[in-house]
Motif scaffolding. Sequence first.
Motif, PDB file in Angstrom:
ATOM      1  N   UNK A  69      -2.641   2.967   2.505  1.00  0.00           N
ATOM      2  CA  UNK A  69      -1.500   2.059   2.620  1.00  0.00           C
ATOM      3  C   UNK A  69      -1.806   0.721   1.966  1.00  0.00           C
ATOM      4  N   UNK A  70      -3.012   0.217   2.169  1.00  0.00           N
ATOM      5  CA  UNK A  70      -3.407  -1.048   1.562  1.00  0.00           C
ATOM      6  C   UNK A  70      -3.419  -0.947   0.038  1.00  0.00           C
ATOM      7  N   UNK A  71      -3.992   0.121  -0.484  1.00  0.00           N
ATOM      8  CA  UNK A  71      -4.060   0.299  -1.938  1.00  0.00           C
ATOM      9  C   UNK A  71      -2.662   0.427  -2.525  1.00  0.00           C
ATOM     10  N   UNK A  78      -9.853   9.073  11.317  1.00  0.00           N
ATOM     11  CA  UNK A  78      -8.698   9.573  10.588  1.00  0.00           C
ATOM     12  C   UNK A  78      -7.702   8.456  10.298  1.00  0.00           C
ATOM     13  N   UNK A  79      -7.755   7.362  11.035  1.00  0.00           N
ATOM     14  CA  UNK A  79      -6.868   6.235  10.761  1.00  0.00           C
ATOM     15  C   UNK A  79      -7.361   5.392   9.593  1.00  0.00           C
ATOM     16  N   UNK A  80      -8.636   5.412   9.320  1.00  0.00           N
ATOM     17  CA  UNK A  80      -9.191   4.572   8.268  1.00  0.00           C
ATOM     18  C   UNK A  80      -8.678   4.981   6.892  1.00  0.00           C
ATOM     19  N   UNK A  81      -8.691   6.258   6.505  1.00  0.00           N
ATOM     20  CA  UNK A  81      -8.152   6.599   5.182  1.00  0.00           C
ATOM     21  C   UNK A  81      -6.660   6.302   5.056  1.00  0.00           C
TER      22      UNK A  81
END
Length: 50
Positions: free
Chosen positions: A31-33, A23-26
């Motif tokens: 945030x990066x995008x 759940x932290x990956x998306x």
Amino acid sequence: MSHPNRYTPTRRPARAVAASRPSLVPAALTTLILSVLLGLLSGAVWMQLT
């Protein structure tokens, strides 16, 4: 009877950690995008103003 009780607490946190990591990956990817898009947008605005 102590044998099943020893393994029950160690399995539950492992499952909770394993469930929380995907759940932290998306969230990190979003945030990066967004930060890249904001940087590109601010760069485009800066180039138009100068």
